[in-house]
Design an enzyme around this catalytic site. Structure first.
Site, PDB file in Angstrom:
ATOM      1  CB  SER A 263      -0.840   0.010   1.326  1.00  0.00           C
ATOM      2  OG  SER A 263      -0.132   0.112   2.425  1.00  0.00           O
ATOM      3  CE  LYS A 264       0.625   8.253  -2.220  1.00  0.00           C
ATOM      4  NZ  LYS A 264       1.991   8.193  -3.255  1.00  0.00           N
ATOM      5  NE  ARG A 265       0.667   4.560   7.165  1.00  0.00           N
ATOM      6  CZ  ARG A 265       0.209   3.455   7.767  1.00  0.00           C
ATOM      7  NH1 ARG A 265      -1.128   3.393   7.220  1.00  0.00           N
ATOM      8  NH2 ARG A 265       0.646   2.483   8.114  1.00  0.00           N
ATOM      9  CE  LYS A 266       2.267  -3.113   6.274  1.00  0.00           C
ATOM     10  NZ  LYS A 266       1.463  -4.148   6.244  1.00  0.00           N
ATOM     11  CD  GLU A 268       4.684   6.445  -1.641  1.00  0.00           C
ATOM     12  OE1 GLU A 268       4.121   7.445  -1.040  1.00  0.00           O
ATOM     13  OE2 GLU A 268       4.669   6.390  -2.911  1.00  0.00           O
TER      14      GLU A 268
END
Length: 496
Positions: A263-266, A268
């Site tokens: 996922s994006k948050r994880k 990055e």
RNA sequence: GCCGCGUUCGUCUAGGGGUUUAGGACGCCGCCCUUUCACGGCGGUAGCACGGGUUCGAAUCCCGUACGCGGUACCA
């Protein structure tokens, strides 16, 4: 089957193309190209107006293009089965939903979002942890199955909000064959009466997907594993329409190093960009990303690791796709990137490096000068921008000296460097050559009776500001006498 | 919770009953090359989730368990 393969990549334009989406596209493309006459279709699934993002479609197209993935049919690439944007096919879905209603496999539902919430809440309270709109609960809801016929007519007439739901059978074991996973089966009772047509008149993924795949004569649905559990609904739809379902292949997901979907948050947070755009902007070699991604969940079955897109097309088969999720290994990507970087002609690298340099405010770089830098740096960079970052000293005097490198600047360094400076100070420009520069250094260390590194490292620090880098002497030659002397003098002054 | 899908070195994977002292790659470590850093070469580290079966023989087949992941929307 040979010669008629048709696959599609069907992203939803809700943002930049996710790297996992890119891999799905890649596998579809490889599969299409593996078969003679196979077609790769791009279909834009823009049925969720709320999540629509302007420019997302362009991003997908550009990203695929950047990778070398050619689209055979799609928006802007006319084919016999367009349009290729679902928002432009609205009527088609409506007709098909109608057809299902008529055949008794779907029904109108008039429940408001609040009523649905209430139903779920009520069921949850009475101990049902996952309430569904299904064969049981639909009997107590507001739909064309429970309401009198004229009331349904009236509601429709009045323009009341409604959705069309799939009438999932109460009990049945729905089986299908997955090209990657083999037999898969689901109990119908675990499915809900999927909304097919939303109250805004747009289809949901499930309806649109099935209708389009059929109408576009898609032979193989190759998509992420997150779709596996909705496949039984799709199977039902194919059956109710009287269509032969395409072959299904559910790809393992790409995982984050710490686990879970990328996922994006994880991701990055872990230093892994998730948008293809980021890899383009960071100037990764497309061949590297493609090769890396191809191997994330697939392998050719031998010990080979390096394959061009063209090779991959020849090698790719679904039966070699693995079943388990694959963790994104950033260092391996870098390794691929280094590999492809080194394969490229100096001339191309120089041209690209120049553009990067200019975009960072380093202008007026001489082409002949730059192209000589490339071979000196090539074996030392992971990404093309490093020609400019690690090689910055080729263009500008060092502004500061690397802290770690300074450990090699010893007590006797100024004296040694000074001696070297004196030796080369009155050379003619055409004497300022790598081999002579090296022997001059040799002379100094012989005179001073010290090791090579005792002078070479301080000299490197003085001239480049760094404790590592390309072969020093060719670099000195390239820099030229004036620059080298100026930097030495400055270092002597700064570092004593 | 329920449903589904998975599980071979840290990571990507090969291997699909005997060919296996489980192979390759990335990473990591060491050595060589190089009086820098790299590249390259050589070597090393490290794995069949667990428990039961089936079988003369299981990483490979079956069943459980554990763990992971996905799904459980008028999102895709």
């Amino acid at each position: 089957m040979e010669g008629t393969i048709r696959v599609r990549f069907a992203p939803s334009p809700t943002g930049f193309l996710h790297i996992g989406g890119l891999r799905t596209a890649l596998y579809n493309y490889l599969f299409a190209r593996h078969h003679q006459g196979g077609k790769f279709i791009l279909r834009i699934e823009d049925t969720d107006q709320k999540r629509y993002v302007e420019g997302a479609e362009e991003d997908v197209v550009e990203s695929l293009l950047w990778c070398g993935i050619e689209i055979d049919e799609g928006p802007g690439k006319p084919g016999a089965f367009g349009p290729y944007r679902q928002s432009e096919r609205k009527d088609l879905y409506k007709e098909h939903a109608q057809q299902l209603i008529e055949s008794g496999h779907a029904y109108y539902a008039f429940d408001s979002p609040e009523e649905l919430d209430q139903m779920r809440e009520r069921l949850q309270k009475s101990g049902n942890p996952s309430p569904k709109y299904d064969a049981i609960t639909r009997q107590s809801m507001k739909n064309s199955l429970t309401l009198p016929r004229d009331e349904v007519e009236d509601l429709l007439q009045m323009g009341a909000d409604y959705v069309v739901r799939l009438k999932v059978p109460r009990r049945e074991n729905i089986r299908f064959e997955d090209e990657i996973r083999g037999h898969v089966s689901f109990e119908a009772k675990g499915l809900d009466d999927q909304v097919l047509l939303k109250s805004d008149g747009m289809p949901t993924y499930h309806l649109a997907n099935v209708v389009d795949d059929h109408l576009m004569k898609i032979t193989h649905v190759i998509r992420g594993e997150e779709w596996l559990s909705s496949t039984p609904k799709h199977i039902l739809l194919y059956r109710y329409f009287g269509w032969e379902p395409p072959k299904m292949a559910h790809l393992p997901l790409i995982m984050s190093p710490s686990g879970g979907k990328l996922s994006k948050r994880k991701a990055e947070e872990e230093g892994i960009p998730v948008n293809t755009r980021a890899y383009i902007e960071q100037k990764f070699e497309p061949e590297a990303l493609v090769n890396f991604l191809a191997f994330l969940g697939w392998s050719p079955g031998d010990d080979s690791e390096i394959h061009s897109l063209e090779d991959l097309c020849k090698l790719f088969t679904l039966d070699r796709v693995s079943k388990g999720g694959a963790v994104f290994n950033y260092k391996k990507l870098l390794w691929y990137n280094e590999h492809y970087l080194r394969e490229k002609p100096d001339r191309d690298l120089a041209a690209r490096a120049k553009r990067i340099a200019e975009s960072r405010g380093l202008s007026g770089i001489d082409d002949d000068y730059l192209i000589q830098i490339i071979p000196l740096m090539k074996e030392r960079v992971s990404k093309i921008e490093e020609f400019i970052t690690f090689g910055k000293f080729f263009f500008e005097d060092p502004e500061e000296y690397d802290e770690k490198a300074l450990k090699k600047w010893k007590e006797n360094s100024p004296d040694l460097v000074k001696a070297y400076r004196d030796k080369i100070a009155d050379w003619e420009a055409d004497q300022f050559k790598a081999d002579r520069l090296k022997s001059a250094l040799q002379e100094v260390i012989d005179e001073k009776e010290v090791g090579f590194g005792k002078l070479m490292m301080p000299l490197r620090i003085a001239v480049t500001g760094l404790g590592f880098g390309p072969d020093l002497f060719p670099a000195l030659e390239l820099l030229g006498k004036e620059t080298v002397l100026r930097r030495i003098d400055r270092a002597l002054q700064e570092l004593g």
